[in-house]
Design an enzyme around this catalytic site. Structure first.
Site, PDB file in Angstrom:
ATOM      1  N   HIS A 587     -43.124  15.618   2.189  1.00  0.00           N
ATOM      2  CA  HIS A 587     -42.137  16.180   3.126  1.00  0.00           C
ATOM      3  C   HIS A 587     -41.997  15.278   4.355  1.00  0.00           C
ATOM      4  O   HIS A 587     -42.199  14.077   4.262  1.00  0.00           O
ATOM      5  CB  HIS A 587     -42.503  17.620   3.478  1.00  0.00           C
ATOM      6  CG  HIS A 587     -42.715  18.456   2.248  1.00  0.00           C
ATOM      7  ND1 HIS A 587     -41.664  18.973   1.524  1.00  0.00           N
ATOM      8  CD2 HIS A 587     -43.848  18.814   1.593  1.00  0.00           C
ATOM      9  CE1 HIS A 587     -42.148  19.636   0.476  1.00  0.00           C
ATOM     10  NE2 HIS A 587     -43.464  19.543   0.488  1.00  0.00           N
ATOM     11  N   GLU A 602     -46.210  22.141   6.417  1.00  0.00           N
ATOM     12  CA  GLU A 602     -46.929  21.323   5.437  1.00  0.00           C
ATOM     13  C   GLU A 602     -46.885  19.839   5.768  1.00  0.00           C
ATOM     14  O   GLU A 602     -47.848  19.104   5.521  1.00  0.00           O
ATOM     15  CB  GLU A 602     -46.342  21.576   4.055  1.00  0.00           C
ATOM     16  CG  GLU A 602     -47.003  20.806   2.933  1.00  0.00           C
ATOM     17  CD  GLU A 602     -46.336  21.039   1.591  1.00  0.00           C
ATOM     18  OE1 GLU A 602     -46.719  20.359   0.620  1.00  0.00           O
ATOM     19  OE2 GLU A 602     -45.425  21.889   1.504  1.00  0.00           O
ATOM     20  N   HIS A 655     -50.105  17.125  -0.519  1.00  0.00           N
ATOM     21  CA  HIS A 655     -49.339  18.338  -0.227  1.00  0.00           C
ATOM     22  C   HIS A 655     -50.282  19.501   0.058  1.00  0.00           C
ATOM     23  O   HIS A 655     -51.500  19.394  -0.104  1.00  0.00           O
ATOM     24  CB  HIS A 655     -48.436  18.704  -1.412  1.00  0.00           C
ATOM     25  CG  HIS A 655     -47.353  17.723  -1.686  1.00  0.00           C
ATOM     26  ND1 HIS A 655     -46.059  17.889  -1.220  1.00  0.00           N
ATOM     27  CD2 HIS A 655     -47.365  16.543  -2.361  1.00  0.00           C
ATOM     28  CE1 HIS A 655     -45.330  16.855  -1.605  1.00  0.00           C
ATOM     29  NE2 HIS A 655     -46.093  16.028  -2.300  1.00  0.00           N
ATOM     30  N   GLU A 720     -52.605  19.350  -4.196  1.00  0.00           N
ATOM     31  CA  GLU A 720     -52.251  20.516  -3.372  1.00  0.00           C
ATOM     32  C   GLU A 720     -53.526  20.995  -2.686  1.00  0.00           C
ATOM     33  O   GLU A 720     -54.378  21.645  -3.297  1.00  0.00           O
ATOM     34  CB  GLU A 720     -51.650  21.628  -4.235  1.00  0.00           C
ATOM     35  CG  GLU A 720     -50.328  21.273  -4.908  1.00  0.00           C
ATOM     36  CD  GLU A 720     -49.129  21.444  -3.995  1.00  0.00           C
ATOM     37  OE1 GLU A 720     -49.327  21.666  -2.780  1.00  0.00           O
ATOM     38  OE2 GLU A 720     -47.993  21.352  -4.484  1.00  0.00           O
TER      39      GLU A 720
END
Length: 760
Positions: A587, A602, A655, A720
């Site tokens: 992102h 995030e 992430h 993640e």
């Protein structure tokens, strides 16, 4: 990666917008037009809580024609095909645009002050296609020309992709509601084409287009009757054309139809490819349970015309994490149905079943913990274990025995005494495996050259673990009851030799473990999931490590590992190669990613952890390329292009996760099996470090189609780290301690992989 953010929705009521946006403006706010301060160039006031601007000032500002009719007290303004009329003592603005007439109510309307016309700024300026943003914390009002125009929104790929076509991509955010039934796409400084028509809303979805004037953005709200499994990390794409750009949102396939065809086949049809289904037959109730992963229930059709096979079908969304669609078929009159082979003449979006045919089994054999036999057609088994005496019973429904099938097959094996077959009833052959003790098993079907091959694999056990030493080696001998599928791996920090064995029961606690010797510090075991495969992991933690080699013996039932006690014993020790690793912080910029309940975005921990990873890898002599080293937006295509054009050896994307349930947490690592043959191994090395040492729930190593690990050309992994939707894990992700720990563990995994594989 499906990721969800908690979004608080505010209902913007059209008639109240002027009050909400400009009530504070009476205190002479600072006003900007296209980022230029024009406060001293205009006259304004507030009437009935509505911000008004002098009509001549607005006309000069926008360079539009205006005409004042004193006798009628009527003001006309016009530019580029848009005509606006206001009349004193009327609260309405009349707008004529492309032969369409609208009348919008305001709070104050046109007001005469010292014979000068003042008009509502918000509604008038919006009529001419401008956008407003009011920043309450600084009492600043911004007037913008739109940066982009939304020309069309439509479904593509049979409803699996939503395309938003615009002049050019403008900063955007994709958010999802708590219940998963609403997706919100916010696009900054955007307007909708005056000829825009809704090509999205149908009997399952409803689209709302909301202008948010005090934030100068356009909000597209897509509401569904059913939850929309959507992955922010992997589901947003951008495409550039000659005349416009497209923002595409990809969704999981939906169930489209369950039906009986003219050939009496039972067909399950989806809007996209149907993955491998898990099919279970419940003979006692004459039902079939079909679980299909990564498929959404959708607004499907049901057509069960009179047929000889199925009485009724029930469809449910069995699970959303992971996504599983369940179809329960009630069969007629003890019928059997068989899956139709998905050959080239059938679509991958259709799963078909037909009425079962009686099969003949042949070539029953046993070897190394596996029963094998063949059939000319698919068989639907009914399997169960009995304890007194221990045995596995397999009812082969709708079958008969071939001429070469004996009543009894004597076996000399640590697992099995014998295998018996008999006719159970007119439609069923019963196969019984007499066991020494109860153990688990797996059933596997494979079609090859038109013949169905069946394997019943009994779970192995560890029978002994022995250790011996000489001057140069400490030798380990790990014996099992059967011939296992296994992999020996080396991990560092701390040094460990690991044996991952499939289809094996963890019975280490029942064995007499050997003396640890000069190199071994600890021996332990656990169950572990790799790529949805359950393995038993046997770990030898070492005080020192120099090198090792692996040998098999006794038909593979004994795994021999020789641990070097000196540097010069084996000649294949490799120094750490120097490699180029791309570290991708997810992102960034106007794309925050998932947003925690306390507001952590995030993109922020992703960047901090990526920067730390780069620092640590460079300290180890590795070359590092960051896709971004600051808070900026990069498309998925740009990230992949950076990695591929750099000729990088490895790629890791950082992430954090999110879901509707605030109690869900943990760490996941993803790879894509279509990427390279080494991606699973690379992701496994990283996940082993994180799952054991980060202190979060281990949610497993998983295969998925995230864009950045699907299209990169080197071994790639996507991590993640925790769930922002979990308040405790959001708090952890804010801390330097957790970020540094995660970065160190990821680096350990990367270096382990490079040591063993040279960075391939």
């Amino acid at each position: 990666m499906s990721l969800r953010c908690r979004v608080i929705f505010t209902a913007f009521i059209l008639l109240l917008l002027p009050i909400l946006a400009f009530e504070s403006a009476a205190a002479q706010n600072t006003i900007y037009f296209n980022n230029e301060d024009i406060t001293d160039q205009i006259s304004s006031t507030v009437v009935e809580g509505e911000f008004l601007i002098k009509a001549t000032d607005l006309a000069d500002l926008l360079d539009i024609d205006y005409n004042w009719h004193p006798s009628l007290k009527l003001l006309e303004m016009e530019t580029d095909g848009v005509e606006v009329k206001l009349m004193a003592n009327s609260r309405f603005i009349q707008i004529r645009n492309n032969n369409r007439n609208d009348a919008i109510r305001t709070e104050a309307g046109l007001v005469l002050i010292d014979n000068q016309a003042y008009i509502p700024l918000a509604k008038t300026i919006e009529a001419f296609g401008y956008l407003l943003e009011f920043q309450r914390d600084s009492d600043e009002l911004y007037i913008f020309q739109p940066d982009t125009t939304i020309n069309n929104i439509e479904w593509k790929e049979d409803g699996n992709q939503l395309n938003i076509e615009m002049d050019e991509i403008s900063p955007y955010r994709v958010l999802q509601s708590d219940d998963g039934r609403e997706i919100i796409i916010e696009i900054d400084k955007a307007e909708v084409n005056r000829e825009f028509s809704d090509n999205v809303s149908n009997n399952n979805f409803y689209l709302r287009v909301v202008n948010v004037p005090d934030r100068a953005l356009l909000r597209l709200v897509l509401r569904s009757r059913n939850p929309i499994p959507f992955q922010i990390d992997g589901g947003v794409y951008e495409y550039s054309g000659e005349d416009s750009d497209t923002l595409a949102l990809s969704f999981l396939p939906q169930l489209k139809r369950v039906s009986i065809g003219d050939d009496n086949f039972f067909n399950i049809e989806a809007t996209g490819d149907i993955p491998q289904a898990d099919i279970n037959y419940l003979s006692d109730s004459n039902r079939v349970i079909i679980d299909i992963p990564s498929l959404v229930i959708g607004n499907y059709e049901k057509d069960l015309r009179d047929n000889p096979l199925i009485k009724d079908v029930n469809v449910t969304q069995h699970s959303l994490d992971p996504v599983i669609l369940r179809i329960e078929a009630q069969l007629k009159d003890n019928q059997i149905m068989q899956a139709v082979d998905n050959s080239e003449d059938r679509q991958s979006s259709i799963l078909s079943f037909r009425k079962g045919e009686q099969s003949e089994i042949s070539n029953l054999e046993y070897a190394a913990g596996k029963i094998t036999f063949q059939s000319q057609s698919s068989i639907n088994p009914d399997n169960f274990l009995l304890s007194e005496p221990p045995r596995l019973v397999v009812n082969l429904l709708n079958t008969k025995r071939g001429a070469n099938i004996a009543d009894k097959l004597e076996v000399d094996d640590p697992l099995i005494n014998s295998i018996r077959t008999a006719r159970f009833d007119n439609d069923t052959v019963r196969l019984v495996a007499d066991l020494h003790e109860l153990t688990g098993y797996n059933w596997h079907e494979e079609k090859k050259n038109g013949v169905y091959n069946y394997t019943i694999s009994f779970q192995n056990k560890f029978s002994s673990i022995q250790s011996s030493e000489d001057e140069d080696f400490q030798n380990l001998a790990v014996a099992l009851t059967g011939n296992p599928d296994y992999e020996v791996k080396k991990f560092t920090h701390p040094h460990r030799i690991v044996i991952d064995v499939e289809n094996t029961i963890d019975n280490i606690s029942e064995l007499d473990l050997p003396e640890k010797g000069s190199l071994i510090k600890d021996i332990r075991s656990s169950n572990y999931v790799i790529e949805d495969r359950e393995v038993t992991r046997l770990v030898f933690e070492l005080d020192e490590y120099y090198n090792h080699r692996v040998n098999e013996s006794d038909q593979g039932r004994v795994i021999n590992i020789a641990l070097s006690k000196h540097d010069d014993v084996l000649d294949d020790i490799k120094e750490m190669p120097e490699r180029l690793i791309v570290v991708d912080a997810g992102h960034g910029g106007f794309d925050p990613g998932a947003i925690g309940r306390a507001g952590l975005e995030e993109k922020e921990p992703a960047l901090a952890i990526s920067l730390k990873i780069a620092e640590l890898l460079e300290a180890e002599g590795q070359n590092v390329l960051l896709t971004r080293d600051k808070d900026e937006f990069l498309s998925l295509q740009q990230r992949v292009r950076i990695a591929n054009q750099s000729g990088a050896d490895l790629f890791v994307s950082i992430h954090s996760n999110s879901t509707n349930n605030p109690e869900v947490g943990g760490v996941e690592t993803y790879f894509n099996h279509n990427n390279t043959e080494y991606s699973r191994r690379f992701a496994e090395k990283i996940h082993d470090k994180l799952s054991r040492n980060l202190g979060l729930v281990d949610r497993g190593l998983k295969n998925d189609n995230f864009y950045v690990i699907r299209y990169t050309e080197m071994p790639s992994a996507l991590v993640e780290l925790g769930f922002l939707s979990n308040p405790e894990e959001e708090a952890l992700l804010k801390t330097d301690e957790f970020r540094n720990k995660a970065a160190n563990l990821i680096v350990d995994g990367v270096l382990d992989y490079i040591r063993e594989n040279g960075g391939r």
